[in-house]
Scaffold this motif. Structure first.
Motif, PDB file in Angstrom:
ATOM      1  N   LEU A  23       1.836  -5.619  -0.110  1.00 32.04           N
ATOM      2  CA  LEU A  23       0.548  -5.003  -0.458  1.00 32.04           C
ATOM      3  C   LEU A  23      -0.528  -5.369   0.565  1.00 32.04           C
ATOM      4  O   LEU A  23      -0.701  -6.542   0.898  1.00 32.04           O
ATOM      5  CB  LEU A  23       0.106  -5.468  -1.845  1.00 32.04           C
ATOM      6  N   PRO A  24      -1.272  -4.391   1.060  1.00 36.82           N
ATOM      7  CA  PRO A  24      -2.310  -4.691   2.058  1.00 36.82           C
ATOM      8  C   PRO A  24      -3.453  -5.534   1.517  1.00 36.82           C
ATOM      9  O   PRO A  24      -4.212  -6.112   2.298  1.00 36.82           O
ATOM     10  CB  PRO A  24      -2.800  -3.297   2.480  1.00 36.82           C
ATOM     11  N   ALA A  25      -3.579  -5.633   0.196  1.00 35.50           N
ATOM     12  CA  ALA A  25      -4.665  -6.440  -0.385  1.00 35.50           C
ATOM     13  C   ALA A  25      -4.561  -7.901   0.025  1.00 35.50           C
ATOM     14  O   ALA A  25      -5.571  -8.626   0.037  1.00 35.50           O
ATOM     15  CB  ALA A  25      -4.634  -6.332  -1.909  1.00 35.50           C
ATOM     16  N   PHE A  26      -3.353  -8.355   0.372  1.00 36.16           N
ATOM     17  CA  PHE A  26      -3.172  -9.754   0.732  1.00 36.16           C
ATOM     18  C   PHE A  26      -3.459 -10.034   2.208  1.00 36.16           C
ATOM     19  O   PHE A  26      -3.450 -11.195   2.616  1.00 36.16           O
ATOM     20  CB  PHE A  26      -1.744 -10.196   0.397  1.00 36.16           C
ATOM     21  N   VAL A  35       1.140   4.279  -2.428  1.00 35.61           N
ATOM     22  CA  VAL A  35       0.619   4.920  -1.215  1.00 35.61           C
ATOM     23  C   VAL A  35       0.867   4.068   0.027  1.00 35.61           C
ATOM     24  O   VAL A  35       1.283   4.586   1.079  1.00 35.61           O
ATOM     25  CB  VAL A  35      -0.886   5.214  -1.379  1.00 35.61           C
ATOM     26  N   ASP A  36       0.610   2.763  -0.096  1.00 37.58           N
ATOM     27  CA  ASP A  36       0.663   1.892   1.084  1.00 37.58           C
ATOM     28  C   ASP A  36       2.015   1.218   1.306  1.00 37.58           C
ATOM     29  O   ASP A  36       2.313   0.795   2.421  1.00 37.58           O
ATOM     30  CB  ASP A  36      -0.422   0.803   0.977  1.00 37.58           C
ATOM     31  N   VAL A  37       2.808   1.116   0.254  1.00 37.44           N
ATOM     32  CA  VAL A  37       4.057   0.360   0.375  1.00 37.44           C
ATOM     33  C   VAL A  37       5.294   1.251   0.253  1.00 37.44           C
ATOM     34  O   VAL A  37       6.133   1.291   1.150  1.00 37.44           O
ATOM     35  CB  VAL A  37       4.114  -0.775  -0.679  1.00 37.44           C
ATOM     36  N   VAL A  38       5.415   1.983  -0.840  1.00 39.82           N
ATOM     37  CA  VAL A  38       6.661   2.699  -1.119  1.00 39.82           C
ATOM     38  C   VAL A  38       6.787   3.999  -0.332  1.00 39.82           C
ATOM     39  O   VAL A  38       7.850   4.271   0.248  1.00 39.82           O
ATOM     40  CB  VAL A  38       6.801   2.947  -2.632  1.00 39.82           C
ATOM     41  N   VAL A  52      -9.768  -3.165  -7.237  1.00 39.55           N
ATOM     42  CA  VAL A  52      -8.349  -2.933  -7.493  1.00 39.55           C
ATOM     43  C   VAL A  52      -7.976  -1.535  -7.016  1.00 39.55           C
ATOM     44  O   VAL A  52      -8.647  -0.554  -7.336  1.00 39.55           O
ATOM     45  CB  VAL A  52      -8.039  -3.069  -8.998  1.00 39.55           C
ATOM     46  N   ARG A  53      -6.897  -1.442  -6.232  1.00 37.53           N
ATOM     47  CA  ARG A  53      -6.357  -0.143  -5.827  1.00 37.53           C
ATOM     48  C   ARG A  53      -5.010   0.012  -6.528  1.00 37.53           C
ATOM     49  O   ARG A  53      -3.987  -0.419  -6.031  1.00 37.53           O
ATOM     50  CB  ARG A  53      -6.198  -0.069  -4.317  1.00 37.53           C
ATOM     51  N   LYS A  54      -5.027   0.641  -7.704  1.00 42.15           N
ATOM     52  CA  LYS A  54      -3.842   0.680  -8.542  1.00 42.15           C
ATOM     53  C   LYS A  54      -2.698   1.462  -7.910  1.00 42.15           C
ATOM     54  O   LYS A  54      -1.537   1.212  -8.218  1.00 42.15           O
ATOM     55  CB  LYS A  54      -4.197   1.258  -9.907  1.00 42.15           C
TER      56      LYS A  54
END
Length: 277
Positions: free
Chosen positions: A134-137, A233-236, A226-228
């Protein structure tokens, strides 16, 4: 530097953490304060058995109260806040301190997050196959179990708020250019060993994060939104081979959100017990 360790019933791991930290340290190099809070085991005794460690005891089980008590006892800056189950060596502690001590403008930093999924059940491995991407990290302070602040950074707030999400709170205090992930320092995060433990932990963490966001909004602090749909979108979507893991991630997240709605944020220490056994 000072290193503050909040510890609640950590007798099985605190000695390992402290010995690993101090093994390569020079005499008096680190001011290590363990804040044992609400313990029903011998966490305080296990910490006192390690030479060079000071222990303060807090009557109630509260990580924010422990962090505040440890802060009050700590003597130096930079200051590292370290979870009791995270092994950080002396070289890593020095590298974190150096990152917030130069002219770069960085005043808060955290190590690179490494997820230990060895021997975990399929659903746990599937969840973290997505979570770990996840790009949030990226360049965030949360999710590592170790954060270093300079003296100027610590001056940004009075006390840790009475919420479990202390790392998310700290992350919200600093702009992108003021915080940094130090890739050369690894924080190995032990993932839950059972799927049920993962769900319990996710439910508590989500409940705590939701409460922190509400409190921070009223206080004018901008907590990371939060980007639920980020998992999709960003990973899968960019990695079609992760679709099975993505389905597991989505299902576990939905179950955890249902649990979070039923669990008060302050109901229990928000941690995974399975990795302490």
């Amino acid at each position: 530097m000072s290193i503050v360790v909040a510890a609640h019933n950590e007798a099985t791991v605190i000695g390992r953490t402290l010995r690993h930290l101090l093994a390569g340290a020079e005499l008096g190099e680190f001011d290590v304060v363990v804040a044992a809070n609400g313990c029903t085991d011998d966490t305080a005794g296990a910490a006192r058995a390690v030479p060079g460690v000071r222990v303060v005891e807090v009557e109630r089980a509260s990580k924010p109260a422990a962090l505040n008590a440890g802060d009050a006892a700590a003597a130096s800056f930079p200051r590292i806040y370290l979870d009791a189950d995270i092994t950080l060596d002396a070289a890593g502690a020095r590298a974190l301190a150096a990152a917030v001590s130069g002219p770069s403008g960085v005043i808060a930093a955290a190590p690179r997050r490494v997820l230990d999924v060895k021997g975990r059940p399929l659903l746990v491995r599937a969840y973290f196959a997505v979570n770990g991407r996840l790009p949030a990290f990226r360049d965030a302070l949360f999710g590592r179990g170790a954060i270093v602040l300079s003296k100027d950074a610590r001056a940004r707030f009075d006390e840790f708020p009475d919420q479990f999400a202390d790392d998310l709170f700290l992350d919200a205090l600093f702009a992108v250019g003021e915080k940094r992930e130090i890739a050369a320092v690894r924080s190995v995060v032990a993932t839950p060993t059972r799927t049920a433990d993962l769900l319990r932990r996710l439910g508590r963490v989500r409940s705590a994060n939701t409460t922190l966001r509400e409190v921070s909004k009223n206080a004018g602090v901008a907590v990371r939104p939060v980007r639920k749909a980020s998992w999709l979108v960003d990973v899968v979507l960019p990695r079609p081979w992760l679709w099975p893991a993505g389905a597991c991630y989505a299902a576990l997240t939905l179950l955890a959100e249902r649990r979070a709605r039923r669990t008060p944020a302050g109901a229990a220490w928000a941690r995974d017990e399975s990795t302490r056994s």
